[in-house]
Design an enzyme around this catalytic site. Structure first.
Site, PDB file in Angstrom:
ATOM      1  N   HIS A 166       1.192  -1.200   0.158  1.00  7.41           N
ATOM      2  CA  HIS A 166      -0.252   0.019  -0.042  1.00  7.41           C
ATOM      3  C   HIS A 166       0.816   1.620  -0.022  1.00  7.41           C
ATOM      4  O   HIS A 166       0.682   2.087  -0.846  1.00  7.41           O
ATOM      5  CB  HIS A 166      -1.123  -0.018   1.449  1.00  7.41           C
ATOM      6  N   GLU A 167       1.881   1.123   0.927  1.00  7.48           N
ATOM      7  CA  GLU A 167       2.703   2.522   1.220  1.00  7.48           C
ATOM      8  C   GLU A 167       3.667   2.814  -0.050  1.00  7.48           C
ATOM      9  O   GLU A 167       3.374   4.143  -0.564  1.00  7.48           O
ATOM     10  CB  GLU A 167       3.945   2.479   2.171  1.00  7.48           C
ATOM     11  N   HIS A 170       1.305   4.142  -2.933  1.00  5.80           N
ATOM     12  CA  HIS A 170       1.428   6.000  -3.129  1.00  5.80           C
ATOM     13  C   HIS A 170       2.136   6.460  -3.311  1.00  5.80           C
ATOM     14  O   HIS A 170       2.376   7.391  -4.488  1.00  5.80           O
ATOM     15  CB  HIS A 170       1.278   6.278  -0.959  1.00  5.80           C
ATOM     16  N   TYR A 181      -4.131  14.084  -3.657  1.00  7.37           N
ATOM     17  CA  TYR A 181      -4.793  13.601  -1.794  1.00  7.37           C
ATOM     18  C   TYR A 181      -6.031  14.266  -1.527  1.00  7.37           C
ATOM     19  O   TYR A 181      -6.148  14.671   0.186  1.00  7.37           O
ATOM     20  CB  TYR A 181      -3.167  13.329  -1.408  1.00  7.37           C
ATOM     21  N   GLU A 190      -5.790   6.847  -1.972  1.00 11.04           N
ATOM     22  CA  GLU A 190      -6.064   5.692  -1.035  1.00 11.04           C
ATOM     23  C   GLU A 190      -6.502   4.109  -1.595  1.00 11.04           C
ATOM     24  O   GLU A 190      -6.004   2.915  -1.264  1.00 11.04           O
ATOM     25  CB  GLU A 190      -7.263   6.015  -0.413  1.00 11.04           C
ATOM     26  N   ASP A 263     -10.228  13.574   7.285  1.00 13.00           N
ATOM     27  CA  ASP A 263      -9.403  13.268   6.637  1.00 13.00           C
ATOM     28  C   ASP A 263      -9.176  12.922   4.949  1.00 13.00           C
ATOM     29  O   ASP A 263      -9.237  12.390   4.622  1.00 13.00           O
ATOM     30  CB  ASP A 263     -10.632  11.692   6.715  1.00 13.00           C
ATOM     31  N   HIS A 268      -9.886   8.091   4.003  1.00 13.49           N
ATOM     32  CA  HIS A 268      -9.992   6.619   4.115  1.00 13.49           C
ATOM     33  C   HIS A 268     -11.276   6.064   4.083  1.00 13.49           C
ATOM     34  O   HIS A 268     -11.447   5.424   4.498  1.00 13.49           O
ATOM     35  CB  HIS A 268      -8.981   6.845   5.075  1.00 13.49           C
TER      36      HIS A 268
END
Ligand SMILES: [Zn+2]
Length: 452
Positions: A166-167, A170, A181, A190, A263, A268
């Site tokens: 996931h990271e 990005h 974002y 995301e 957020d 998210h």
């Protein structure tokens, strides 16, 4: 590139805020993590020039990894503990990060022919043991950073391979589509990270879509937590329900779309919607998701048509186009179409042929603006045939897909705010949406139509 990507964290701020309200020691750690995250966001938004990252050459035949240890401080990068080709350190966090980077690099290289994050062999940098009891992992535009968790709810953040995938994704998104974002493009950012995060794990395990659990962060949660993971892509909103964490707030379709300024505009929360579209596509098609749905999503993410501000409806249209381009009009395109319909997202393409051809151009169309402190009402009865050609095209698209209905469902009445109403019996549309919940281009169309 687009606006700078905000520091992207795996654990959403709403979850940490819920934790921080408690009185247990982990609440203190959640408060500390929130403060540290806010400081990082500020530091990042002050940055003026894009970070230049030292990369390897395109001729690299494998990943180029370097893992650092922050020694429970918040100083980056920390001390180098393992470089490419070096033996295992014996520290599980450092070795999991190293192996997870390798598995992520492998998926992108072997399946999609992409050499690392930027496609040119960029070094994969990671720092483990960041902070004390730090309950998060994030990508800061330069490196992946992993906390050890609080030891009560969260274990170390390198434990879930999908979190590492996931990271890193990005980073891929920042270098490819550059999705902003914030709001829907942020939720897509995301979601795409969750998509390739689970695909990294499925690819390494050799799992089919039916065998996969579609969970994000399943290995982060420690025993005693009432939940199975941070997110469930196939069944958003069901990942956890715990007195300390609260309940998983992800919507499974547009009827639950969350309008919020926190957020980054609910990135998210609302990522649950495109997440489920992906998981439904993959499970409908069966087999290895990275070869079917993953291929389509990758084509969109790295293709020429996606814009940084891409919304759900446009992304849906792009995936349908990409499925047709890669696999023809077959099961793949049908599965993609049906998945987006299931989550209530209508496909909207800027240059697609006009949709809603079935609507009689002479059918009545009523547009009105009501509400507001002074109770002013503006209203116009017209028909598609009376509108300028370009607006007729925009209207046929808007009436044919589900955008208006989805906006109306998500819209919250606000005291004194204007409301826009659209009624078109021929298209079975009768909706009212608060001014602030309308995307700019839709509101502009309504205003032009009202003015005549
Ligand atoms: Zn993320």
């Amino acid at each position: 590139m687009s606006d700078p990507v905000d520091v992207a964290h795996i654990v959403p701020p709403y979850l940490l805020q819920h934790l921080a309200q408690g009185s247990e020691p982990i609440a203190e750690q959640a408060r500390a993590t929130l403060v540290a995250d806010t400081q990082k966001r500020r530091a990042r938004s002050r940055r003026t020039a894009p970070t230049v990252i030292a990369g390897g050459s395109a001729a690299t035949s494998g990943p180029s990894r370097e893992i650092f240890d922050a020694g429970n401080s918040e100083n980056l990068p920390g001390k180098a503990v393992r470089t490419e080709g070096a033996p295992a350190t014996g520290d599980p966090a450092a070795d999991e990060a190293y192996d997870g980077f390798g598995a992520t690099w492998k998926l992108f290289d072997e399946v999609y022919g992409r050499n690392s994050i930027d496609g040119s062999g960029m070094a994969l940098l990671g720092t483990v043991h960041y902070g004390e009891g730090y309950q998060n992992a994030f990508w800061n535009g330069e490196r992946m950073v992993f906390g050890d968790g609080d030891g009560v709810i969260f274990g170390r953040f390198t434990a879930s391979l999908d979190v590492i995938g996931h990271e890193l994704t990005h980073g891929v998104t920042e270098h490819a589509a550059g999705l902003t974002y914030r709001n829907q493009s942020g939720a897509l950012n995301e979601s795409v990270s969750d998509v390739f995060g689970v695909l990294v794990a499925q690819y390494r395990a050799g799992q089919t879509a039916a065998e996969a659990d579609w969970l994000i962060g399943a290995d982060l949660l420690l025993p005693g937590v009432k939940g199975v993971a941070l997110r469930n892509m196939l069944h958003p909103g069901t990942a956890y329900d715990d007195p300390r964490l609260g309940k998983d707030p992800q919507p499974a379709d547009m009827s639950g779309y969350v309008q919020t300024s926190s957020d980054n505009g609910g990135v998210h929360y609302n990522s649950g919607i495109p997440n489920r579209a992906f998981a439904l596509t993959a499970t409908t098609l069966g087999g290895h998701a990275w070869e079917t749905a993953g291929r389509v999503w990758y084509d969109v993410l790295t293709g020429p048509d996606i814009q940084p501000g891409c919304d759900f409806a446009t992304f849906a249209a792009l995936t349908i186009n990409a499925a047709v381009a890669r696999f023809g009009e077959g099961a793949e395109a049908a599965a993609v179409r049906s998945a987006w319909a299931s989550v209530g997202v209508g496909a909207r393409a800027a240059d697609a042929p006009p949709r809603g051809e079935g609507i009689d151009p002479n059918a009545p169309l009523l547009v009105r603006r009501t509400g507001g402190f002074a109770g002013l009402v503006r209203e116009r009865r017209t028909s598609l045939a009376e509108l300028p050609r370009s607006d007729r095209r925009a209207w046929t698209g808007l009436l044919a897909d589900r955008t208006l209905a989805a906006l109306a469902t998500a819209s919250r009445p606000t005291p004194d705010a204007f409301c826009y109403g659209v009624v078109c019996q021929a298209a079975e549309v009768d909706v009212e949406v608060a001014e602030h919940d309308l995307p700019g281009h839709v509101r502009a169309l309504l205003e032009r139509t009202l003015e005549g």
